[in-house]
Design a protein around this motif. Structure first.
Motif, PDB file in Angstrom:
ATOM      1  N   ARG A 202      18.122  -8.930  47.583  1.00  0.00           N
ATOM      2  CA  ARG A 202      18.243 -10.101  48.428  1.00  0.00           C
ATOM      3  C   ARG A 202      19.658 -10.658  48.418  1.00  0.00           C
ATOM      4  O   ARG A 202      20.113 -11.162  49.430  1.00  0.00           O
ATOM      5  CB  ARG A 202      17.238 -11.154  47.994  1.00  0.00           C
ATOM      6  N   LEU A 203      20.314 -10.562  47.254  1.00  0.00           N
ATOM      7  CA  LEU A 203      21.696 -11.038  47.200  1.00  0.00           C
ATOM      8  C   LEU A 203      22.578 -10.235  48.145  1.00  0.00           C
ATOM      9  O   LEU A 203      23.431 -10.796  48.828  1.00  0.00           O
ATOM     10  CB  LEU A 203      22.255 -10.937  45.777  1.00  0.00           C
ATOM     11  N   LYS A 204      22.364  -8.928  48.160  1.00  0.00           N
ATOM     12  CA  LYS A 204      23.172  -8.096  49.048  1.00  0.00           C
ATOM     13  C   LYS A 204      22.944  -8.495  50.502  1.00  0.00           C
ATOM     14  O   LYS A 204      23.887  -8.595  51.280  1.00  0.00           O
ATOM     15  CB  LYS A 204      22.843  -6.619  48.842  1.00  0.00           C
ATOM     16  N   GLU A 205      21.696  -8.762  50.866  1.00  0.00           N
ATOM     17  CA  GLU A 205      21.387  -9.194  52.233  1.00  0.00           C
ATOM     18  C   GLU A 205      22.074 -10.517  52.553  1.00  0.00           C
ATOM     19  O   GLU A 205      22.645 -10.679  53.633  1.00  0.00           O
ATOM     20  CB  GLU A 205      19.872  -9.357  52.406  1.00  0.00           C
ATOM     21  N   ARG A 206      22.035 -11.463  51.628  1.00  0.00           N
ATOM     22  CA  ARG A 206      22.585 -12.798  51.880  1.00  0.00           C
ATOM     23  C   ARG A 206      24.102 -12.853  51.764  1.00  0.00           C
ATOM     24  O   ARG A 206      24.762 -13.580  52.504  1.00  0.00           O
ATOM     25  CB  ARG A 206      21.975 -13.811  50.920  1.00  0.00           C
ATOM     26  N   LEU A 207      24.660 -12.113  50.816  1.00  0.00           N
ATOM     27  CA  LEU A 207      26.084 -12.249  50.518  1.00  0.00           C
ATOM     28  C   LEU A 207      26.924 -11.056  50.940  1.00  0.00           C
ATOM     29  O   LEU A 207      28.138 -11.094  50.831  1.00  0.00           O
ATOM     30  CB  LEU A 207      26.264 -12.514  49.017  1.00  0.00           C
ATOM     31  N   GLY A 208      26.262  -9.991  51.372  1.00  0.00           N
ATOM     32  CA  GLY A 208      26.994  -8.850  51.887  1.00  0.00           C
ATOM     33  C   GLY A 208      27.474  -7.842  50.865  1.00  0.00           C
ATOM     34  O   GLY A 208      28.138  -6.883  51.219  1.00  0.00           O
ATOM     35  N   LYS A 209      27.191  -8.070  49.584  1.00  0.00           N
ATOM     36  CA  LYS A 209      27.563  -7.085  48.580  1.00  0.00           C
ATOM     37  C   LYS A 209      26.654  -7.213  47.372  1.00  0.00           C
ATOM     38  O   LYS A 209      25.970  -8.213  47.199  1.00  0.00           O
ATOM     39  CB  LYS A 209      29.021  -7.196  48.189  1.00  0.00           C
ATOM     40  N   ASP A 210      26.662  -6.164  46.551  1.00  0.00           N
ATOM     41  CA  ASP A 210      25.844  -6.153  45.340  1.00  0.00           C
ATOM     42  C   ASP A 210      26.495  -6.962  44.231  1.00  0.00           C
ATOM     43  O   ASP A 210      27.717  -6.939  44.064  1.00  0.00           O
ATOM     44  CB  ASP A 210      25.669  -4.718  44.828  1.00  0.00           C
ATOM     45  N   TYR A 211      25.664  -7.648  43.492  1.00  0.00           N
ATOM     46  CA  TYR A 211      26.088  -8.331  42.283  1.00  0.00           C
ATOM     47  C   TYR A 211      25.168  -7.859  41.170  1.00  0.00           C
ATOM     48  O   TYR A 211      23.953  -7.867  41.337  1.00  0.00           O
ATOM     49  CB  TYR A 211      25.969  -9.851  42.424  1.00  0.00           C
ATOM     50  N   PRO A 212      25.722  -7.442  40.042  1.00  0.00           N
ATOM     51  CA  PRO A 212      24.841  -6.994  38.965  1.00  0.00           C
ATOM     52  C   PRO A 212      24.022  -8.161  38.418  1.00  0.00           C
ATOM     53  O   PRO A 212      24.501  -9.297  38.359  1.00  0.00           O
ATOM     54  CB  PRO A 212      25.797  -6.457  37.898  1.00  0.00           C
ATOM     55  N   THR A 213      22.799  -7.863  38.042  1.00  0.00           N
ATOM     56  CA  THR A 213      21.915  -8.851  37.454  1.00  0.00           C
ATOM     57  C   THR A 213      21.775  -8.559  35.968  1.00  0.00           C
ATOM     58  O   THR A 213      21.368  -7.466  35.581  1.00  0.00           O
ATOM     59  CB  THR A 213      20.525  -8.800  38.125  1.00  0.00           C
TER      60      THR A 213
END
Length: 126
Positions: free
Chosen positions: A1-12
């Motif tokens: 969902r972060l990638k969809e909202r922010l345009g890139k992957d963030y590690p969790t």
């Protein structure tokens, strides 16, 4: 969902207990998280309890197979804790599959004279 909202992957990264059973008691199904790709970094901590020594190897192995990086951590380091005990625990975790060591309350790691005096030796040994 972060990638969809922010345009890139963030590690969790998630901090949990050390074993599958301990995590399930807390309501965290690590195997489901691995299968669903919900976590990238798993920080396994002992929470400073006086519990029997348990191995992180089973969790570290399954996490690695799922592409999840495991870091073993100390939630805090009591100022009077023997640095040799800390070093020994860190080395055990690394031998069991941890890819790094974390200290959550890092100020405690350097506040005690024994830990502060021996920290360079401890870090160098890792």
């Amino acid at each position: 969902r972060l990638k969809e909202r922010l345009g890139k992957d963030y590690p969790t990264a998630v901090r949990t207990e050390r074993t599958f059973a301990e995590c399930m008691r807390e309501g965290a199904d690590l195997r489901a998280w691995f299968k669903e790709g919900l976590v990238d970094i798993l920080i396994l901590e002992d929470y400073g309890r006086k519990t029997p020594e348990v191995s992180i190897a089973p969790v570290a192995e399954e996490a690695s197979e799922a592409g999840v990086r495991v870091i073993a951590g100390f939630p805090y380091l009591a100022r009077d804790r023997d640095w040799r005990e800390v070093q020994g625990q860190a080395e055990r975790w690394l031998a069991e599959g941890a890819r790094g060591i974390a200290v959550y309350e890092s100020n405690d790691a350097v506040a005690g004279p024994l830990l502060r005096k021996n920290m360079p030796q401890w870090v160098a040994s890792l």
